[in-house]
Each structure stands twice: as structure tokens, then as C-alpha cells.
Write a protein that holds these residues in place. Structure first.
Motif, PDB file in Angstrom:
ATOM      1  N   LEU A 228     -18.178 -11.854 109.043  1.00  0.00           N
ATOM      2  CA  LEU A 228     -18.298 -12.650 110.273  1.00  0.00           C
ATOM      3  C   LEU A 228     -17.480 -13.940 110.222  1.00  0.00           C
ATOM      4  O   LEU A 228     -17.107 -14.478 111.253  1.00  0.00           O
ATOM      5  CB  LEU A 228     -19.763 -12.978 110.581  1.00  0.00           C
ATOM      6  N   SER A 229     -17.179 -14.430 109.035  1.00  0.00           N
ATOM      7  CA  SER A 229     -16.350 -15.631 108.902  1.00  0.00           C
ATOM      8  C   SER A 229     -14.911 -15.345 109.314  1.00  0.00           C
ATOM      9  O   SER A 229     -14.122 -16.266 109.477  1.00  0.00           O
ATOM     10  CB  SER A 229     -16.335 -16.069 107.447  1.00  0.00           C
ATOM     11  N   GLY A 230     -14.552 -14.046 109.426  1.00  0.00           N
ATOM     12  CA  GLY A 230     -13.166 -13.689 109.719  1.00  0.00           C
ATOM     13  C   GLY A 230     -12.396 -13.325 108.460  1.00  0.00           C
ATOM     14  O   GLY A 230     -11.269 -12.831 108.532  1.00  0.00           O
ATOM     15  N   LYS A 231     -12.991 -13.544 107.288  1.00  0.00           N
ATOM     16  CA  LYS A 231     -12.307 -13.182 106.038  1.00  0.00           C
ATOM     17  C   LYS A 231     -12.421 -11.687 105.796  1.00  0.00           C
ATOM     18  O   LYS A 231     -13.472 -11.093 106.044  1.00  0.00           O
ATOM     19  CB  LYS A 231     -12.933 -13.925 104.848  1.00  0.00           C
ATOM     20  N   ARG A 232     -11.304 -11.119 105.260  1.00  0.00           N
ATOM     21  CA  ARG A 232     -11.295  -9.676 105.005  1.00  0.00           C
ATOM     22  C   ARG A 232     -11.385  -9.404 103.509  1.00  0.00           C
ATOM     23  O   ARG A 232     -10.765 -10.099 102.712  1.00  0.00           O
ATOM     24  CB  ARG A 232      -9.991  -9.066 105.528  1.00  0.00           C
ATOM     25  N   TYR A 233     -12.133  -8.374 103.173  1.00  0.00           N
ATOM     26  CA  TYR A 233     -12.277  -7.980 101.767  1.00  0.00           C
ATOM     27  C   TYR A 233     -11.955  -6.502 101.652  1.00  0.00           C
ATOM     28  O   TYR A 233     -12.311  -5.712 102.546  1.00  0.00           O
ATOM     29  CB  TYR A 233     -13.712  -8.246 101.291  1.00  0.00           C
ATOM     30  N   SER A 234     -11.285  -6.136 100.548  1.00  0.00           N
ATOM     31  CA  SER A 234     -10.944  -4.721 100.398  1.00  0.00           C
ATOM     32  C   SER A 234     -12.183  -3.937  99.972  1.00  0.00           C
ATOM     33  O   SER A 234     -13.098  -4.471  99.342  1.00  0.00           O
ATOM     34  CB  SER A 234      -9.827  -4.542  99.375  1.00  0.00           C
ATOM     35  N   LEU A 235     -12.191  -2.649 100.337  1.00  0.00           N
ATOM     36  CA  LEU A 235     -13.315  -1.792  99.954  1.00  0.00           C
ATOM     37  C   LEU A 235     -13.460  -1.770  98.437  1.00  0.00           C
ATOM     38  O   LEU A 235     -14.569  -1.753  97.916  1.00  0.00           O
ATOM     39  CB  LEU A 235     -13.107  -0.367 100.483  1.00  0.00           C
ATOM     40  N   ASP A 236     -12.312  -1.795  97.737  1.00  0.00           N
ATOM     41  CA  ASP A 236     -12.377  -1.765  96.269  1.00  0.00           C
ATOM     42  C   ASP A 236     -13.105  -2.991  95.725  1.00  0.00           C
ATOM     43  O   ASP A 236     -13.939  -2.874  94.824  1.00  0.00           O
ATOM     44  CB  ASP A 236     -10.973  -1.660  95.677  1.00  0.00           C
ATOM     45  N   THR A 237     -12.795  -4.160  96.303  1.00  0.00           N
ATOM     46  CA  THR A 237     -13.488  -5.385  95.871  1.00  0.00           C
ATOM     47  C   THR A 237     -14.990  -5.261  96.118  1.00  0.00           C
ATOM     48  O   THR A 237     -15.806  -5.537  95.235  1.00  0.00           O
ATOM     49  CB  THR A 237     -12.946  -6.609  96.661  1.00  0.00           C
ATOM     50  N   LEU A 238     -15.352  -4.792  97.321  1.00  0.00           N
ATOM     51  CA  LEU A 238     -16.779  -4.698  97.656  1.00  0.00           C
ATOM     52  C   LEU A 238     -17.482  -3.678  96.757  1.00  0.00           C
ATOM     53  O   LEU A 238     -18.629  -3.867  96.354  1.00  0.00           O
ATOM     54  CB  LEU A 238     -16.959  -4.364  99.143  1.00  0.00           C
ATOM     55  N   ARG A 239     -16.766  -2.597  96.418  1.00  0.00           N
ATOM     56  CA  ARG A 239     -17.322  -1.600  95.477  1.00  0.00           C
ATOM     57  C   ARG A 239     -17.625  -2.253  94.146  1.00  0.00           C
ATOM     58  O   ARG A 239     -18.693  -2.068  93.578  1.00  0.00           O
ATOM     59  CB  ARG A 239     -16.277  -0.513  95.179  1.00  0.00           C
ATOM     60  N   LEU A 240     -16.625  -3.049  93.656  1.00  0.00           N
ATOM     61  CA  LEU A 240     -16.804  -3.697  92.349  1.00  0.00           C
ATOM     62  C   LEU A 240     -18.005  -4.639  92.386  1.00  0.00           C
ATOM     63  O   LEU A 240     -18.693  -4.812  91.385  1.00  0.00           O
ATOM     64  CB  LEU A 240     -15.551  -4.485  91.966  1.00  0.00           C
ATOM     65  N   LEU A 241     -18.232  -5.247  93.543  1.00  0.00           N
ATOM     66  CA  LEU A 241     -19.357  -6.177  93.660  1.00  0.00           C
ATOM     67  C   LEU A 241     -20.690  -5.434  93.782  1.00  0.00           C
ATOM     68  O   LEU A 241     -21.742  -6.054  93.757  1.00  0.00           O
ATOM     69  CB  LEU A 241     -19.166  -7.094  94.877  1.00  0.00           C
ATOM     70  N   GLY A 242     -20.635  -4.111  93.979  1.00  0.00           N
ATOM     71  CA  GLY A 242     -21.894  -3.357  93.978  1.00  0.00           C
ATOM     72  C   GLY A 242     -22.182  -2.542  95.233  1.00  0.00           C
ATOM     73  O   GLY A 242     -23.231  -1.923  95.325  1.00  0.00           O
ATOM     74  N   ALA A 243     -21.272  -2.582  96.225  1.00  0.00           N
ATOM     75  CA  ALA A 243     -21.514  -1.778  97.425  1.00  0.00           C
ATOM     76  C   ALA A 243     -21.436  -0.299  97.068  1.00  0.00           C
ATOM     77  O   ALA A 243     -20.766   0.075  96.108  1.00  0.00           O
ATOM     78  CB  ALA A 243     -20.499  -2.101  98.506  1.00  0.00           C
ATOM     79  N   GLY A 244     -22.117   0.528  97.827  1.00  0.00           N
ATOM     80  CA  GLY A 244     -22.188   1.939  97.464  1.00  0.00           C
ATOM     81  C   GLY A 244     -21.982   2.886  98.624  1.00  0.00           C
ATOM     82  O   GLY A 244     -21.136   2.676  99.492  1.00  0.00           O
ATOM     83  N   GLU A 245     -22.829   3.905  98.615  1.00  0.00           N
ATOM     84  CA  GLU A 245     -22.768   4.996  99.585  1.00  0.00           C
ATOM     85  C   GLU A 245     -22.842   4.499 101.029  1.00  0.00           C
ATOM     86  O   GLU A 245     -22.141   4.992 101.901  1.00  0.00           O
ATOM     87  CB  GLU A 245     -23.966   5.913  99.278  1.00  0.00           C
ATOM     88  N   LEU A 246     -23.681   3.489 101.259  1.00  0.00           N
ATOM     89  CA  LEU A 246     -23.873   3.008 102.629  1.00  0.00           C
ATOM     90  C   LEU A 246     -22.575   2.451 103.204  1.00  0.00           C
ATOM     91  O   LEU A 246     -22.204   2.739 104.345  1.00  0.00           O
ATOM     92  CB  LEU A 246     -24.985   1.950 102.656  1.00  0.00           C
TER      93      LEU A 246
END
Ligand code: HEM
Length: 200
Positions: A84-102
Motif C-alpha cells: 500500500l505504500s507503493g513500494k514493490r517487492y519481488s515474489l522471491d523476496t517475499l518467499r524468502l521472508l516466509g510467504a507461501g502457498e497463499l
């Protein structure tokens, strides 16, 4: 970490008290939730439902409405998510941080929704259908909710039939099939939210 695009960033200061983290996070998503409430009030017939049922549909359906509204935050081609801040993050980064199947399922949902090429009127009518199709447990006046849902679905069908030529029937069917997908994303997301509340 707080890996939800409704947050300003997936990174949280480990020294911050969890109450403060939650307060800042809610300042971000509260305006979006208010817009859903205002949108609901603008659906012809919604305000004629018993107040208890208006609240019930909003409680059950707000996430699903937001999911449709914010589907464009997921960029499948570039494999990024815009927070929502407008900043973009790569899926790979979010995966490394712990995001998963959802996260994966939401990207897929967004890609398929975008592929249907809805215009803003269709999107808005579809969103109204999503809201009145929310989980009905606890709803008092089921007949009125169903009648409202029938009207909205009929209008959506007419609009899609006007706009999508040969693909009309498939587009409409695919849209209706999005409803159970949204329900399942909602259930998965509620689990993330609950476990975050327990171990922030
Ligand atoms: C995860 C809250 C709406 C997408 C989460 C988490 C919380 C949360 C607490 C867990 C964070 C973590 O464990 O790091 C909320 C609240 C919302 C909301 C309170 C209501 C306003 C949405 C919407 C979307 C979304 C509308 C999509 C457009 C996600 C994603 C994740 C997530 C992708 C991470 C999933 C994964 O780990 O695979 N959310 N969220 N959230 N949320 Fe939300």
C-alpha cells in the motif's frame, strides 16, 4: 515480518511493541475497509437488508471485495507485489521472508481475473455480487439476500453478454467460478491473520 500488501512494508522493526505494529498496520488498511462499507451502501437494495445482515455480509465479505479491488497489486509478469505504500517487492523476496502457498494462489487468482478483461462497470458489479455472496452463516433474512444476489447476478450477466461478444458465456461462467476461489483465499488468509495475532 508482516507479509501482507495492506502493510506499508514487509519488514517490521523487531524492537517495536506488537501493539504498535498492529496499530500502524491498521491505519494503512482502515481506509480501504471504509471504502468497502461505502461501496456496500451504494449497492441498490443493500441498505434495505436488516442491519444485522448488512454487518454479517460485510464481516464475511470485506476481504473478498478487497482481494478483487487490489488484485492489480500482484504483477504476475514482473513477479512483484506492490504494497500500500507503493513500494514493490519481488515474489522471491517475499518467499524468502516466509510467504507461501497463499501468496502464490493470490497471484494466480489475480492473473486469471485480469485475463477476463473486465471494464470498470463490470468490475464494480462483480464486486457487488462477491459481497452479497459472502458466507451466509448467521444471516437472518436469507430470502432478501438471495433476491438481491439474483438481481445483481442477472445484471452482471446482461452486462457481460453486451460486452464480450462470442466469449460472453465463458466469461460469465468464469466469473461465477471466481466466487468459490475467493472463499478459499479468504479462509486461507484468515488462518494467516489468526496465527499472526497469536505470534506476531
Ligand atoms: C498475510 C492481515 C487484507 C494479501 C497477512 C497477515 C496478516 C494480514 C496479519 C499475516 C502476515 C504475516 O504473518 O507475516 C490483513 C488484514 C487485511 C488484509 C487485517 C484486511 C484489511 C489483504 C488483502 C490482500 C492480502 C486484501 C490481497 C489483496 C495477503 C498476502 C499475505 C497476507 C499475500 C501473505 C500470504 C503468505 O504468507 O503466503 N494479511 N490482510 N491481505 N495477506 Fe493480508
Amino acid at each position: 515480518h508482516l507479509i501482507c500488501p495492506m502493510s506499508t512494508s514487509p519488514y517490521v522493526d523487531p524492537n517495536k511493541p506488537s501493539q504498535e505494529i498492529w496499530e500502524e498496520f491498521s491505519m494503512g488498511f482502515t481506509p480501504a475497509v471504509r471504502e468497502v462499507v461505502d461501496f456496500a451502501k451504494s449497492i441498490p437494495g443493500f441498505r434495505d437488508l436488516p442491519e444485522h445482515d448488512q454487518v454479517g455480509l460485510l464481516k464475511a465479505g470485506t476481504f473478498e471485495v478487497l482481494m478483487v479491488r487490489f488484485a492489480s497489486l500482484f504483477n504476475v509478469v514482473e513477479r512483484t507485489v506492490t504494497f500500500l505504500s507503493g513500494k514493490r517487492y519481488s515474489l522471491d523476496t517475499l518467499r524468502l521472508l516466509g510467504a507461501g502457498e497463499l501468496l502464490h494462489s493470490m497471484c494466480e487468482f489475480s492473473e486469471k481475473l485480469a485475463a477476463l478483461g473486465l471494464d470498470s462497470d463490470e468490475m464494480s458489479l462483480f464486486t457487488a455480487v462477491v459481497l452479497v455472496s459472502a458466507d451466509r452463516s448467521g444471516i437472518q433474512d436469507l430470502n432478501s439476500v438471495e433476491a438481491l444476489q439474483d438481481n445483481l447476478i442477472r445484471s452482471l450477466r446482461n452486462l457481460v453478454m453486451q460486452n464480450h461478444g462470442e466469449d460472453s458465456a465463458t466469461t460469465f461462467t468464469k466469473l461465477l467460478l471466481k466466487l468459490p476461489e475467493l472463499r478459499s483465499l479468504n479462509n486461507m488468509h484468515s488462518e494467516e491473520l489468526l496465527s499472526f495475532k497469536v505470534h506476531p
